[in-house]
Design an enzyme around this catalytic site. Structure first.
Site, PDB file in Angstrom:
ATOM      1  N   ASN A  71      24.611  29.641  -1.150  1.00 19.76           N
ATOM      2  CA  ASN A  71      23.146  29.553  -1.274  1.00 19.76           C
ATOM      3  C   ASN A  71      22.627  30.480  -2.369  1.00 19.76           C
ATOM      4  O   ASN A  71      21.889  30.068  -3.254  1.00 19.76           O
ATOM      5  CB  ASN A  71      22.455  29.907   0.044  1.00 19.76           C
ATOM      6  CG  ASN A  71      22.800  28.932   1.147  1.00 19.76           C
ATOM      7  OD1 ASN A  71      23.653  28.059   0.959  1.00 19.76           O
ATOM      8  ND2 ASN A  71      22.156  29.059   2.287  1.00 19.76           N
ATOM      9  N   ASP A  72      23.028  31.761  -2.295  1.00 16.44           N
ATOM     10  CA  ASP A  72      22.569  32.702  -3.310  1.00 16.44           C
ATOM     11  C   ASP A  72      23.276  32.475  -4.640  1.00 16.44           C
ATOM     12  O   ASP A  72      22.675  32.607  -5.701  1.00 16.44           O
ATOM     13  CB  ASP A  72      22.777  34.155  -2.847  1.00 16.44           C
ATOM     14  CG  ASP A  72      21.575  34.653  -2.053  1.00 16.44           C
ATOM     15  OD1 ASP A  72      20.509  33.988  -2.124  1.00 16.44           O
ATOM     16  OD2 ASP A  72      21.685  35.688  -1.375  1.00 16.44           O
ATOM     17  N   ARG A  88      15.039  27.542  -4.576  1.00 22.09           N
ATOM     18  CA  ARG A  88      14.973  26.163  -4.067  1.00 22.09           C
ATOM     19  C   ARG A  88      13.759  25.912  -3.187  1.00 22.09           C
ATOM     20  O   ARG A  88      13.465  24.777  -2.845  1.00 22.09           O
ATOM     21  CB  ARG A  88      16.238  25.828  -3.298  1.00 22.09           C
ATOM     22  CG  ARG A  88      16.389  26.610  -2.027  1.00 22.09           C
ATOM     23  CD  ARG A  88      17.515  26.028  -1.228  1.00 22.09           C
ATOM     24  NE  ARG A  88      17.950  26.979  -0.237  1.00 22.09           N
ATOM     25  CZ  ARG A  88      18.764  26.680   0.732  1.00 22.09           C
ATOM     26  NH1 ARG A  88      19.225  25.454   0.821  1.00 22.09           N
ATOM     27  NH2 ARG A  88      19.115  27.582   1.599  1.00 22.09           N
ATOM     28  N   GLU A 113      28.389  36.155  -4.160  1.00 23.68           N
ATOM     29  CA  GLU A 113      27.169  35.350  -4.222  1.00 23.68           C
ATOM     30  C   GLU A 113      26.302  35.688  -5.431  1.00 23.68           C
ATOM     31  O   GLU A 113      25.222  35.167  -5.589  1.00 23.68           O
ATOM     32  CB  GLU A 113      26.373  35.487  -2.924  1.00 23.68           C
ATOM     33  CG  GLU A 113      26.071  36.909  -2.518  1.00 23.68           C
ATOM     34  CD  GLU A 113      25.401  37.011  -1.151  1.00 23.68           C
ATOM     35  OE1 GLU A 113      24.826  36.014  -0.690  1.00 23.68           O
ATOM     36  OE2 GLU A 113      25.461  38.102  -0.558  1.00 23.68           O
ATOM     37  N   ARG A 163      25.565  36.863  11.028  1.00 23.86           N
ATOM     38  CA  ARG A 163      24.457  37.540  10.350  1.00 23.86           C
ATOM     39  C   ARG A 163      23.917  38.599  11.304  1.00 23.86           C
ATOM     40  O   ARG A 163      23.808  38.359  12.493  1.00 23.86           O
ATOM     41  CB  ARG A 163      23.351  36.562  10.020  1.00 23.86           C
ATOM     42  CG  ARG A 163      23.781  35.398   9.161  1.00 23.86           C
ATOM     43  CD  ARG A 163      22.574  34.518   8.855  1.00 23.86           C
ATOM     44  NE  ARG A 163      22.925  33.461   7.921  1.00 23.86           N
ATOM     45  CZ  ARG A 163      23.238  32.221   8.296  1.00 23.86           C
ATOM     46  NH1 ARG A 163      23.243  31.908   9.578  1.00 23.86           N
ATOM     47  NH2 ARG A 163      23.550  31.325   7.408  1.00 23.86           N
ATOM     48  N   ARG A 193      28.776  40.419   8.971  1.00 23.67           N
ATOM     49  CA  ARG A 193      28.198  40.789   7.675  1.00 23.67           C
ATOM     50  C   ARG A 193      27.183  41.898   7.877  1.00 23.67           C
ATOM     51  O   ARG A 193      26.322  41.796   8.764  1.00 23.67           O
ATOM     52  CB  ARG A 193      27.528  39.574   7.037  1.00 23.67           C
ATOM     53  CG  ARG A 193      26.931  39.900   5.666  1.00 23.67           C
ATOM     54  CD  ARG A 193      26.281  38.700   5.029  1.00 23.67           C
ATOM     55  NE  ARG A 193      25.053  38.343   5.729  1.00 23.67           N
ATOM     56  CZ  ARG A 193      24.325  37.259   5.433  1.00 23.67           C
ATOM     57  NH1 ARG A 193      24.737  36.438   4.496  1.00 23.67           N
ATOM     58  NH2 ARG A 193      23.229  37.003   6.083  1.00 23.67           N
ATOM     59  N   CYS A 242      30.852  30.118   2.865  1.00 28.73           N
ATOM     60  CA  CYS A 242      30.009  30.206   4.050  1.00 28.73           C
ATOM     61  C   CYS A 242      28.566  29.767   3.799  1.00 28.73           C
ATOM     62  O   CYS A 242      27.706  29.916   4.635  1.00 28.73           O
ATOM     63  CB  CYS A 242      30.034  31.615   4.642  1.00 28.73           C
ATOM     64  SG  CYS A 242      29.234  32.819   3.604  1.00 28.73           S
ATOM     65  N   HIS A 263      11.575  32.446  12.790  1.00 26.74           N
ATOM     66  CA  HIS A 263      12.572  32.750  13.805  1.00 26.74           C
ATOM     67  C   HIS A 263      12.466  31.829  14.995  1.00 26.74           C
ATOM     68  O   HIS A 263      13.430  31.591  15.704  1.00 26.74           O
ATOM     69  CB  HIS A 263      12.542  34.235  14.163  1.00 26.74           C
ATOM     70  CG  HIS A 263      13.412  35.001  13.241  1.00 26.74           C
ATOM     71  ND1 HIS A 263      13.049  35.229  11.943  1.00 26.74           N
ATOM     72  CD2 HIS A 263      14.663  35.484  13.379  1.00 26.74           C
ATOM     73  CE1 HIS A 263      14.034  35.857  11.328  1.00 26.74           C
ATOM     74  NE2 HIS A 263      15.026  36.022  12.180  1.00 26.74           N
TER      75      HIS A 263
END
Lengths: 102, 583
Positions: free
Chosen positions: B458-459, B469, B435, B298, B335, B506, B191
Site C-alpha cells: 500500500n505505502d 489513492r 514500503e 497491527r 509490527r 502484506c 474504527h
C-alpha cells in the site's frame, strides 16, 4: 372554507420577507397569537391544502420560504381583529438568531 | 421501498427487522398493546406529553436566562409543538386504531413529520427535522425512561441503524443477533468500519440521512457488498436478496471446504497464507480460515483513542491473546506502532504542524524520537515471545541507519529484561517492512541486517508513484500493477532469495486474486492478507502449477504500462479460475 353560520370571514395575502422563511420563532408567535382568538385561522400557500393556523405542525408543513405568499383566512368571532394581529406577526422583522456564543 | 447508497465496509448481505439506535440510546421497537389497555396507553401518552412540554418550558426559561430570549424561544416552539392538539390527535389515532404502544406511535408520527420536512428539500426546513428528533426524544424519555445500552440483551435478530456507532458499541455487538448495521456517518477507515469487518457483520456507512425514513420494525436489507441499504423492500427485491443471502452462504461454504487443505500448487510448491489483523479478537478469523499464521499484527489500536500511552502489561496481554489463538507453532508477526504524530496523545500536542504528514514524523521515525514509548512496546513484545512463534517487524524504514538504530534499541531492551530476569526468545526473528522505495532499492544491504522482509505494497505504491489513492484526482496513478512497482517488488524478492531470508507481501495486493500468479512466479512464497481473502487465494494457488506462475510473471514483466499488466493478469486469472470475481 367559509363558515356560513358565523358569517365573518377575512382574508389576506402576505409575502414572506424573512430570508430564513417563515421559521420557528415567527411560527411560534403566530400560533400563540392565533390561539388568543376564538375564530378559526387557516393558512394556505399557492397549491397546498390550507392548514390550521393554530397548529405549529400545520404551519411547519407549509414550508413557506422567503418570497412566497401565504394566505391567512380567519372565520368567526373576532376574525378581523385576529387577522390584523396575525398580519403584524408575519410582517414584524424578526432578528435572526445570532451565532451562539463560542 | 427506499434505496440508499453508502460506503460498503464489511461484506455480506442481511435482511432483518430494523432496530433504530438513537444517539442517546432510546430504542423504539414495535410493540402492540391489547385492546383493553388502549385507554391506559393513551393516558400514559398524555402524561408524557404534559411532562415533555413542561420540560421544554423549563428549558425555555433556563436558556433565556443564560443565553438570551431568542434562544429560549426555540424551546417555546418545542413546547407548542408538543402541546399541539393535532399532534395529540394523530398519535392517539395510531394507538386506538392500530393497537400500537404509545412509544411506538410517537416514533411513527415523529418520523412521518420529520420526513415530510426533509422532503421539502429546503436546507432551512430540513435542519428543523433535528428539532423534531429532539422533541421525540423528550417525549420518549417519559414513556420508556432513560434506557441503558439498547444494544445489549437483544432477543431477536435485527439490523441496527444509527447515526453513528462508537467503536466500543460496535465491538460489543452480538453477531448472532445483529445481522448487519448501517450508519449515517462514518467512512471506510473509521474504527467502526474496521470493527464491523472484525466481527464479520455486513455493514454500510456514510449513508447520509437515513433514520428519518425508518421506524423500528421496518424490514431492512443491508448489502455490504454493494453499499446499499433498502428499507421496506418490494416483494421482488426481497426475493432477490433472499437468494443472494443463500448464495453467499453457499459460496462461503465451498471455500470453507478448502480450510484444512494446504496452499499448494498442483505440482507441489507450498506457499504460506497468513492473516493481517488489527485487533486481538481477530486471531480466530485466521484460524477459522486455515491461515498459516498472522503475517501482520497491527498494533495501532493500542494507541488510538487513548489519553495516555498504553502500559506494558496492557500490550503484553493484547499480544498474548493472539498467541493463544494461533497456538505455539504458527508465526505471529507483530509490527511496531505505525502512526502519525497527529494521532498520538501527548506527543501530538507538542508536535509542530507538518505540511506533509505522510512524509513527516510518523511510524518508526516517531518511535525513534520517543524512545521511552518505543521501548515499552519492545519490552511487551519480547515478554510475550516465549509463548509462541513471535516475530517483530519495523515499519516505514527508509534507510539502513534507521534499521540499525532499531536493532540497537531492541538489543538494549533485551539487556534490560535480562537484568530484570524476564524470559524472552533470544532468537526472536527481526524483520523490516519494505514500503519506501529507498528501502526497496537498498534491499540487498537491508537483507544482511534482518531475518525477513515484509513488503507493504500500500505505502510502496503510494510512495513510488507519489499518489495518494484517497485523492480521486490522482487515484488512477496508484496501481499495484504499475511496472515500476512490479520491478521494485521483484528486486526485493530476489534480494531476499539471494540472502536466504524470508519475504512476504502484506499489502492489499496479496489478497487480490489477479496478482497471485505474478507474485508466486516472482518467487514469493508467503502472502499475508485480510483473513477473509485467504480461501480464494488458496483456491487459485491450488489450481495452478509453479511453472505456469513463472511464465505469467515473465510475461507480465515485459509490459510497459499498468493497464497492460493488469489486463494480462486479469485474463490469466479468468482462464485459470473463471468463477473468481475479478474486478
Amino acid at each position: 372554507m367559509t363558515d356560513a353560520m358565523t358569517g365573518e370571514t377575512c382574508r389576506l395575502s402576505i409575502a414572506i420577507t424573512n430570508p430564513q422563511g417563515f421559521h420557528m420563532r415567527p411560527m411560534q408567535a403566530f400560533v400563540e397569537t392565533a390561539c388568543r382568538f376564538a375564530c378559526e385561522v387557516s393558512v394556505g400557500i399557492a397549491d397546498k391544502q390550507p392548514v390550521n393556523g393554530k397548529s405549529m405542525w400545520g404551519l411547519l408543513s407549509l414550508g413557506a420560504e422567503q418570497g412566497m405568499k401565504i394566505i391567512i383566512e380567519t372565520t368567526g368571532d373576532g376574525a378581523a381583529e385576529a387577522l390584523k394581529a396575525l398580519a403584524e406577526v408575519v410582517e414584524r422583522a424578526y432578528d435572526e438568531v445570532p451565532e451562539p456564543p463560542a | 421501498m427506499e434505496l440508499k447508497r453508502g460506503i460498503p465496509v464489511s461484506p455480506g448481505v442481511a435482511i432483518a427487522t430494523a432496530l433504530v439506535v438513537e444517539t442517546e440510546g432510546v430504542r423504539i421497537q414495535r410493540r402492540t398493546v391489547d385492546k383493553s389497555l388502549i385507554a391506559a396507553e393513551i393516558a400514559q401518552l398524555r402524561m408524557a406529553l404534559t411532562k415533555a412540554s413542561a420540560d421544554a418550558r423549563e428549558n425555555q426559561n433556563a436558556i433565556s436566562a443564560k443565553l438570551g430570549k431568542q434562544y429560549g424561544a426555540i424551546f417555546a416552539a418545542h413546547a407548542l409543538l408538543i402541546d399541539d392538539p393535532e399532534l395529540v390527535r394523530e398519535i392517539e389515532q395510531m394507538i386506538a386504531q392500530q393497537n400500537n404502544s404509545a412509544e411506538y406511535a410517537v416514533s411513527l408520527v415523529m418520523r412521518r413529520h420529520a420526513k415530510a420536512l426533509e422532503s421539502m428539500n429546503q436546507p432551512i426546513f430540513s435542519t428543523r427535522s433535528s428539532d423534531i428528533l429532539d422533541i421525540e426524544k423528550s417525549i420518549l424519555k417519559h414513556l420508556v425512561g432513560e434506557q441503558g445500552d439498547p444494544l445489549q440483551n437483544l432477543r431477536e435478530p435485527v439490523v441496527i441503524l444509527a447515526h453513528d456507532l462508537t467503536p466500543s458499541q460496535t465491538a460489543n455487538l452480538n453477531p448472532k443477533m445483529v445481522y448487519a448495521f448501517a450508519t449515517e456517518a462514518g467512512g471506510k477507515a473509521s474504527h467502526t468500519a474496521i470493527m464491523a469487518g472484525v466481527l464479520e457483520i455486513p455493514a454500510v456507512v456514510g449513508l447520509g440521512r437515513l433514520l428519518t425514513d425508518v421506524s423500528g420494525g421496518d424490514e431492512v436489507i443491508v448489502d455490504g457488498d454493494r453499499g446499499i441499504v433498502i428499507v421496506n423492500p418490494d416483494p421482488e427485491t426481497r426475493e432477490r436478496y433472499l437468494v443472494l443471502q443463500k448464495q453467499s452462504v453457499s459460496f462461503a461454504r465451498r471455500l470453507d471446504e478448502l480450510r484444512d487443505l494446504p496452499a499448494e500448487t498442483k505440482d507441489g510448491t507450498r506457499a504460506l497464507l497468513m492473516g493481517n489483523i488489527e485487533f486481538p479478537q481477530e486471531g480466530p478469523h485466521c484460524t477459522d480460515r486455515g491461515a498459516d499464521g498472522v503475517g501482520l499484527y497491527r498494533t495501532e489500536f493500542l494507541y488510538l483513542n487513548k489519553t495516555s500511552e498504553p502500559d506494558e502489561n496492557e500490550q503484553y496481554e493484547a499480544y498474548l491473546a493472539v498467541l493463544r489463538a494461533m497456538g505455539p507453532a504458527k508465526p505471529v508477526v507483530i509490527r511496531t506502532m505505525d502512526l502519525g504524530a497527529d494521532k498520538l496523545f501527548q506527543v501530538g500536542d507538542n508536535h509542530p504542524h507538518e505540511k506533509n504528514p505522510s512524509l513527516g514524523v510518523r511510524s518508526i521515525r516517531l518511535c525513534l524520537r520517543n524512545l521511552a514509548m518505543f521501548k515499552t512496546q519492545l519490552r511487551a513484545i519480547l515478554r510475550a515471545s516465549p509463548f509462541g512463534d513471535v516475530r517483530i517487524m519495523f515499519p516505514m524504514v527508509s534507510t539502513l541507519m534507521e534499521l540499525r538504530q532499531c536493532k540497537m534499541i531492541l538489543a538494549d531492551v533485551k539487556e534490560e529484561l535480562e537484568e530484570e530476569g524476564y524470559a524472552y526468545n533470544r532468537k526472536l526473528p527481526v524483520g523490516t517492512m519494505i514500503e519506501v522505495p529507498s528501502a526497496a532499492l537498498m534491499a540487498e544491504e537491508m537483507a544482511k541486517e534482518v531475518n525477513f522482509f515484509s513488503i507493504g505494497t500500500n505505502d510502496l505504491i503510494q510512495y513510488t508513484l507519489a499518489a495518494d489513492r484517497t485523492n480521486e484526482n490522482v487515484a488512477s496513478l496508484y496501481n499495484a500493477g504499475d511496472p515500476a512497482v512490479v520491478r521494485l517488488i521483484d528486486r526485493v524478492i530476489q534480494a531476499a532469495i539471494k540472502h536466504s531470508i524470508e519475504v512476504c507481501v502484506c499489502g492489499e495486493m496479496s489478497g487480490d486474486p489477479i496478482y497471485t500468479m505474478l507474485l508466486l512466479g516472482l518467487g514469493l512464497r508467503q502472502l499475508s492478507m485480510t483473513p477473509q481473502n485467504i480461501p480464494e487465494i488458496k483456491k487459485i494457488i491450488r489450481s495452478i502449477t509453479i511453472e505456469e506462475a513463472k511464465q505469467v510473471a515473465q510475461e507480465a514483466k515485459r509490459f510497459e504500462t499498468a493497464r497492460d499488466v493488469n489486463n494480462y493478469l486479469r485474463e490469466q486469472t479468468r482462464r485459470i479460475l473463471p468463477e473468481v470475481v475479478v474486478n
